[in-house]
Structure formats: C-alpha cells, structure tokens
Design a protein around this motif. Sequence first.
Motif, mmCIF file in Angstrom:
data_model
loop_
_atom_site.group_PDB
_atom_site.id
_atom_site.type_symbol
_atom_site.label_atom_id
_atom_site.label_comp_id
_atom_site.label_asym_id
_atom_site.label_seq_id
_atom_site.Cartn_x
_atom_site.Cartn_y
_atom_site.Cartn_z
ATOM 1 N N ARG A 201 0.840 -1.202 0.000
ATOM 2 C CA ARG A 201 0.000 0.000 0.000
ATOM 3 C C ARG A 201 0.879 1.258 0.000
ATOM 4 N N ALA A 202 1.931 1.261 0.797
ATOM 5 C CA ALA A 202 2.830 2.418 0.851
ATOM 6 C C ALA A 202 3.501 2.660 -0.500
ATOM 7 N N ILE A 203 3.882 1.586 -1.171
ATOM 8 C CA ILE A 203 4.503 1.718 -2.496
ATOM 9 C C ILE A 203 3.532 2.384 -3.459
ATOM 10 N N PHE A 204 2.311 1.912 -3.480
ATOM 11 C CA PHE A 204 1.350 2.435 -4.442
ATOM 12 C C PHE A 204 0.825 3.817 -4.061
ATOM 13 N N GLN A 205 0.886 4.187 -2.783
ATOM 14 C CA GLN A 205 0.436 5.517 -2.377
ATOM 15 C C GLN A 205 1.419 6.599 -2.803
ATOM 16 N N ALA A 206 2.671 6.247 -2.985
ATOM 17 C CA ALA A 206 3.663 7.250 -3.374
ATOM 18 C C ALA A 206 3.220 7.933 -4.667
ATOM 19 N N THR B 12 5.908 -13.143 -15.599
ATOM 20 C CA THR B 12 5.531 -12.210 -16.657
ATOM 21 C C THR B 12 4.028 -12.180 -16.934
ATOM 22 N N PRO B 13 3.346 -13.328 -17.019
ATOM 23 C CA PRO B 13 1.890 -13.257 -17.263
ATOM 24 C C PRO B 13 1.139 -12.489 -16.171
ATOM 25 N N ASP B 14 1.585 -12.637 -14.929
ATOM 26 C CA ASP B 14 0.937 -11.922 -13.830
ATOM 27 C C ASP B 14 1.204 -10.421 -13.911
ATOM 28 N N ILE B 15 2.425 -10.062 -14.250
ATOM 29 C CA ILE B 15 2.755 -8.641 -14.409
ATOM 30 C C ILE B 15 1.892 -8.045 -15.517
ATOM 31 N N GLU B 16 1.780 -8.748 -16.628
ATOM 32 C CA GLU B 16 0.948 -8.263 -17.732
ATOM 33 C C GLU B 16 -0.514 -8.141 -17.312
ATOM 34 N N ARG B 17 -1.001 -9.095 -16.544
ATOM 35 C CA ARG B 17 -2.383 -9.055 -16.037
ATOM 36 C C ARG B 17 -2.589 -7.832 -15.148
ATOM 37 N N LEU B 18 -1.642 -7.576 -14.261
ATOM 38 C CA LEU B 18 -1.775 -6.444 -13.344
ATOM 39 C C LEU B 18 -1.653 -5.102 -14.065
ATOM 40 N N VAL B 19 -0.754 -5.023 -15.017
ATOM 41 C CA VAL B 19 -0.603 -3.780 -15.787
ATOM 42 C C VAL B 19 -1.886 -3.481 -16.578
ATOM 43 N N ALA B 20 -2.620 -4.497 -16.953
ATOM 44 C CA ALA B 20 -3.861 -4.324 -17.717
ATOM 45 C C ALA B 20 -5.091 -4.112 -16.830
ATOM 46 N N ASP B 21 -4.956 -4.247 -15.523
ATOM 47 C CA ASP B 21 -6.083 -4.184 -14.599
ATOM 48 C C ASP B 21 -6.438 -2.721 -14.294
ATOM 49 N N ASN C 64 1.061 0.848 -12.586
ATOM 50 C CA ASN C 64 2.454 1.259 -12.724
ATOM 51 C C ASN C 64 3.321 0.002 -12.666
ATOM 52 N N GLN C 65 3.940 -0.343 -13.792
ATOM 53 C CA GLN C 65 4.690 -1.593 -13.872
ATOM 54 C C GLN C 65 5.838 -1.642 -12.866
ATOM 55 N N ARG C 66 6.521 -0.537 -12.659
ATOM 56 C CA ARG C 66 7.635 -0.547 -11.688
ATOM 57 C C ARG C 66 7.142 -0.833 -10.275
ATOM 58 N N LYS C 67 6.010 -0.256 -9.909
ATOM 59 C CA LYS C 67 5.465 -0.517 -8.577
ATOM 60 C C LYS C 67 4.986 -1.964 -8.460
ATOM 61 N N ILE C 68 4.398 -2.480 -9.500
ATOM 62 C CA ILE C 68 3.969 -3.880 -9.517
ATOM 63 C C ILE C 68 5.179 -4.802 -9.354
ATOM 64 N N ALA D 71 8.018 -4.022 -8.043
ATOM 65 C CA ALA D 71 8.564 -3.834 -6.692
ATOM 66 C C ALA D 71 7.787 -4.664 -5.680
ATOM 67 N N ALA D 72 6.474 -4.723 -5.823
ATOM 68 C CA ALA D 72 5.664 -5.525 -4.903
ATOM 69 C C ALA D 72 6.043 -7.002 -4.996
ATOM 70 N N ILE D 73 6.263 -7.483 -6.193
ATOM 71 C CA ILE D 73 6.658 -8.885 -6.379
ATOM 72 C C ILE D 73 8.047 -9.128 -5.780
ATOM 73 N N ALA D 74 8.966 -8.217 -6.027
ATOM 74 C CA ALA D 74 10.316 -8.344 -5.458
ATOM 75 C C ALA D 74 10.249 -8.315 -3.933
ATOM 76 N N ASN D 75 9.379 -7.494 -3.374
ATOM 77 C CA ASN D 75 9.237 -7.440 -1.924
ATOM 78 C C ASN D 75 8.662 -8.727 -1.363
ATOM 79 N N ALA D 76 7.745 -9.367 -2.081
ATOM 80 C CA ALA D 76 7.218 -10.654 -1.628
ATOM 81 C C ALA D 76 8.354 -11.675 -1.551
ATOM 82 N N ARG D 77 9.226 -11.651 -2.533
ATOM 83 C CA ARG D 77 10.374 -12.562 -2.527
ATOM 84 C C ARG D 77 11.332 -12.239 -1.384
ATOM 85 N N ALA D 78 11.495 -10.955 -1.096
ATOM 86 C CA ALA D 78 12.347 -10.552 0.034
ATOM 87 C C ALA D 78 11.715 -10.990 1.359
#
Length: 103
Positions: free
Chosen positions: A23-28, A59-68, A74-78, A80-87
């Motif tokens: 949420r903080a990432i996307f609020q920026a 990649t399919p999930d990123i494409e799905r989210l970018v189209a939602d 915002n692809q970079r924020k999307i 980042a969220a995925i990278a944070n889940a991995r972290a």
Amino acid sequence: MPFEIPPRKKPDDDNGYFEELTRAIFQAGFSWRVIHDKWPNFQKAFDGFDIATVAGYGTPDIERLVADAGIVRNQRKIEAAIANARAFINVQEQYGSFDHYIW
C-alpha cells in the motif's frame, strides 16, 4: 464530509505487513483517498497479498496487473511488490517471520 485516515495498527501476520508495505509503495505520488478507494481491487488483483503466491508471480501476472484498470497500473510498482514478496520469504527463512525481524 472530510475523509479521515484511520489510525495505524500492527498487522496480524506477515501477509498483513506485506499488504501495508505494498500500500505504501502504491500511495507514493497519489492521494491517500485514491489508493483507499481502489484498495479492494488491489486485494483481489494481488491474491489477498498472500506472500508465497505473489512471490511466484511471473511475466503473465505482471501483464495481467498492468492491464487491470481497477488498480494503479504502474509496472515498476507492480514489479517492486513482487520483489518485496520474494524478500519477505528470505526474511521468513532467516528469522521465522517478518515480525521477528523488525522486533
């Protein structure tokens, strides 16, 4: 009627911490209200912020989210969220939970 920001509360679990970080990432760069109003769409689009699920996005999930149109596309924020889940998974492996890591 003015809109009030709810008080902060400690998340119940690691998925809750992950959701708040996302949420903080996307609020920026956006008003609090815009993200608040779209947040149910974010919860659905990101599978309830289940860390393991989001960490497995590709990649399919990123494409799905970018189209939602229901979320901020915002692809970079999307990404980042995925990278944070991995972290988060790395932190869980080392500390048992994110809560143990920060406290």
